[in-house]
Design a protein around this motif. Structure first.
Motif, PDB file in Angstrom:
ATOM      1  N   ASP A  54       1.601  -4.833  12.137  1.00 41.07           N
ATOM      2  CA  ASP A  54       2.947  -4.869  11.585  1.00 41.07           C
ATOM      3  C   ASP A  54       3.431  -6.477  12.024  1.00 41.07           C
ATOM      4  O   ASP A  54       3.771  -6.717  12.950  1.00 41.07           O
ATOM      5  CB  ASP A  54       4.159  -4.034  12.118  1.00 41.07           C
ATOM      6  N   VAL A  55       3.327  -7.420  11.013  1.00 39.98           N
ATOM      7  CA  VAL A  55       3.797  -8.828  11.009  1.00 39.98           C
ATOM      8  C   VAL A  55       5.178  -9.095  11.001  1.00 39.98           C
ATOM      9  O   VAL A  55       5.670 -10.120  11.623  1.00 39.98           O
ATOM     10  CB  VAL A  55       2.678  -9.572  10.275  1.00 39.98           C
ATOM     11  N   THR A  56       6.062  -8.106  10.461  1.00 37.87           N
ATOM     12  CA  THR A  56       7.287  -8.421   9.953  1.00 37.87           C
ATOM     13  C   THR A  56       8.090  -7.686  10.783  1.00 37.87           C
ATOM     14  O   THR A  56       9.428  -7.953  11.197  1.00 37.87           O
ATOM     15  CB  THR A  56       7.683  -8.038   8.575  1.00 37.87           C
ATOM     16  N   GLY A  57       7.747  -6.727  11.591  1.00 35.87           N
ATOM     17  CA  GLY A  57       8.784  -5.738  12.621  1.00 35.87           C
ATOM     18  C   GLY A  57       9.660  -5.029  11.488  1.00 35.87           C
ATOM     19  O   GLY A  57      10.453  -4.214  12.093  1.00 35.87           O
ATOM     20  N   GLU A  58       9.232  -4.738  10.330  1.00 29.16           N
ATOM     21  CA  GLU A  58       9.974  -3.710   9.490  1.00 29.16           C
ATOM     22  C   GLU A  58       9.305  -2.384   9.129  1.00 29.16           C
ATOM     23  O   GLU A  58       9.554  -1.670   8.316  1.00 29.16           O
ATOM     24  CB  GLU A  58      10.162  -4.371   7.891  1.00 29.16           C
ATOM     25  N   ASN A  59       8.412  -2.153  10.313  1.00 27.12           N
ATOM     26  CA  ASN A  59       7.555  -0.707   9.851  1.00 27.12           C
ATOM     27  C   ASN A  59       8.635   0.250   9.852  1.00 27.12           C
ATOM     28  O   ASN A  59       9.651   0.318  10.801  1.00 27.12           O
ATOM     29  CB  ASN A  59       6.437  -0.762  10.822  1.00 27.12           C
ATOM     30  N   GLU A  60       8.572   1.453   9.077  1.00 24.66           N
ATOM     31  CA  GLU A  60       9.477   2.397   9.069  1.00 24.66           C
ATOM     32  C   GLU A  60       8.779   3.538   9.934  1.00 24.66           C
ATOM     33  O   GLU A  60       9.724   4.432  10.464  1.00 24.66           O
ATOM     34  CB  GLU A  60       9.604   3.034   7.550  1.00 24.66           C
ATOM     35  N   PHE A  61       7.528   3.551  10.325  1.00 22.22           N
ATOM     36  CA  PHE A  61       6.994   4.734  10.854  1.00 22.22           C
ATOM     37  C   PHE A  61       5.665   4.038  11.431  1.00 22.22           C
ATOM     38  O   PHE A  61       5.020   3.034  10.867  1.00 22.22           O
ATOM     39  CB  PHE A  61       6.387   5.960  10.120  1.00 22.22           C
ATOM     40  N   VAL A  62       4.843   4.926  12.165  1.00 21.71           N
ATOM     41  CA  VAL A  62       3.744   4.340  12.732  1.00 21.71           C
ATOM     42  C   VAL A  62       2.661   4.505  11.607  1.00 21.71           C
ATOM     43  O   VAL A  62       2.565   5.492  11.051  1.00 21.71           O
ATOM     44  CB  VAL A  62       3.243   5.313  13.961  1.00 21.71           C
ATOM     45  N   GLY A  63       1.831   3.388  11.483  1.00 18.28           N
ATOM     46  CA  GLY A  63       0.885   3.243  10.579  1.00 18.28           C
ATOM     47  C   GLY A  63       1.490   2.528   9.159  1.00 18.28           C
ATOM     48  O   GLY A  63       0.923   2.522   8.272  1.00 18.28           O
ATOM     49  N   ASP A  64       2.646   2.136   9.136  1.00 17.40           N
ATOM     50  CA  ASP A  64       3.346   1.437   7.976  1.00 17.40           C
ATOM     51  C   ASP A  64       2.890   0.254   8.039  1.00 17.40           C
ATOM     52  O   ASP A  64       3.488  -0.747   8.867  1.00 17.40           O
ATOM     53  CB  ASP A  64       4.958   1.674   8.107  1.00 17.40           C
ATOM     54  N   PHE A  65       2.016  -0.272   7.425  1.00 18.95           N
ATOM     55  CA  PHE A  65       1.526  -1.716   7.306  1.00 18.95           C
ATOM     56  C   PHE A  65       2.014  -2.589   6.016  1.00 18.95           C
ATOM     57  O   PHE A  65       1.074  -3.404   5.747  1.00 18.95           O
ATOM     58  CB  PHE A  65       0.085  -1.719   7.492  1.00 18.95           C
ATOM     59  N   ARG A  66       3.109  -1.952   5.578  1.00 21.41           N
ATOM     60  CA  ARG A  66       3.463  -2.563   4.071  1.00 21.41           C
ATOM     61  C   ARG A  66       3.752  -4.157   4.365  1.00 21.41           C
ATOM     62  O   ARG A  66       3.406  -4.982   3.569  1.00 21.41           O
ATOM     63  CB  ARG A  66       4.598  -2.084   3.433  1.00 21.41           C
ATOM     64  N   ASN A  67       4.440  -4.628   5.428  1.00 29.57           N
ATOM     65  CA  ASN A  67       4.810  -5.695   5.800  1.00 29.57           C
ATOM     66  C   ASN A  67       5.439  -6.471   4.547  1.00 29.57           C
ATOM     67  O   ASN A  67       5.442  -7.691   4.586  1.00 29.57           O
ATOM     68  CB  ASN A  67       3.482  -6.761   6.222  1.00 29.57           C
ATOM     69  N   GLY A  68       6.400  -5.764   4.070  1.00 28.41           N
ATOM     70  CA  GLY A  68       7.313  -6.288   3.110  1.00 28.41           C
ATOM     71  C   GLY A  68       6.649  -6.407   1.837  1.00 28.41           C
ATOM     72  O   GLY A  68       7.205  -7.068   0.841  1.00 28.41           O
ATOM     73  N   ALA A  69       5.562  -5.964   1.454  1.00 29.38           N
ATOM     74  CA  ALA A  69       4.924  -6.288   0.246  1.00 29.38           C
ATOM     75  C   ALA A  69       4.353  -4.555  -0.065  1.00 29.38           C
ATOM     76  O   ALA A  69       4.381  -3.767   1.067  1.00 29.38           O
ATOM     77  CB  ALA A  69       3.831  -7.087   0.373  1.00 29.38           C
ATOM     78  N   LEU A  70       3.528  -4.311  -1.199  1.00 27.24           N
ATOM     79  CA  LEU A  70       2.772  -3.201  -1.437  1.00 27.24           C
ATOM     80  C   LEU A  70       3.815  -1.940  -1.363  1.00 27.24           C
ATOM     81  O   LEU A  70       3.216  -1.074  -0.680  1.00 27.24           O
ATOM     82  CB  LEU A  70       1.411  -3.174  -0.462  1.00 27.24           C
TER      83      LEU A  70
END
Length: 97
Positions: A54-70
């Motif tokens: 998680d590079v953006t700090g926007e994860n909604e739950f554990v394992g959320d690796f969207r990083n503002g995309a996808l």
């Protein structure tokens, strides 16, 4: 798949080691050419260090690796649907084990 006897056609390296000559299970680790094993380890390491975090700090739950995309429409679901989809994904992972 390899346990059933299905193997990729061709060679695993330029020296002529065929995919069919690689055994199943843990014995395969010792049979893979060292350069190929290093490529696998380097690729997994690059994913772990550069992509799957998680590079953006926007994860909604554990394992959320969207990083503002996808997003694929995740943000359009209501909270109940999101919870249901996460439970389905978790149960599918448990079934796969």
């Amino acid at each position: 798949v390899a346990v059933t006897g299905v193997h990729l056609p061709g060679d695993i390296d330029y020296s002529g080691t065929a995919f069919d000559s690689i055994p199943n299970g843990w014995a395969a680790v010792g049979a893979i050419p060292q350069a190929g094993l290093l490529q696998i380890v380097a690729f997994v390491g690059a994913l772990e260090l550069g992509v799957m975090k998680d590079v953006t700090g926007e994860n909604e739950f554990v394992g959320d690796f969207r990083n503002g995309a996808l997003d694929f429409g995740w943000d359009t679901f209501d909270e109940e649907t999101k919870l249901s989809k996460r439970a389905i994904e978790l149960n599918n992972g448990r079934a796969a084990m």
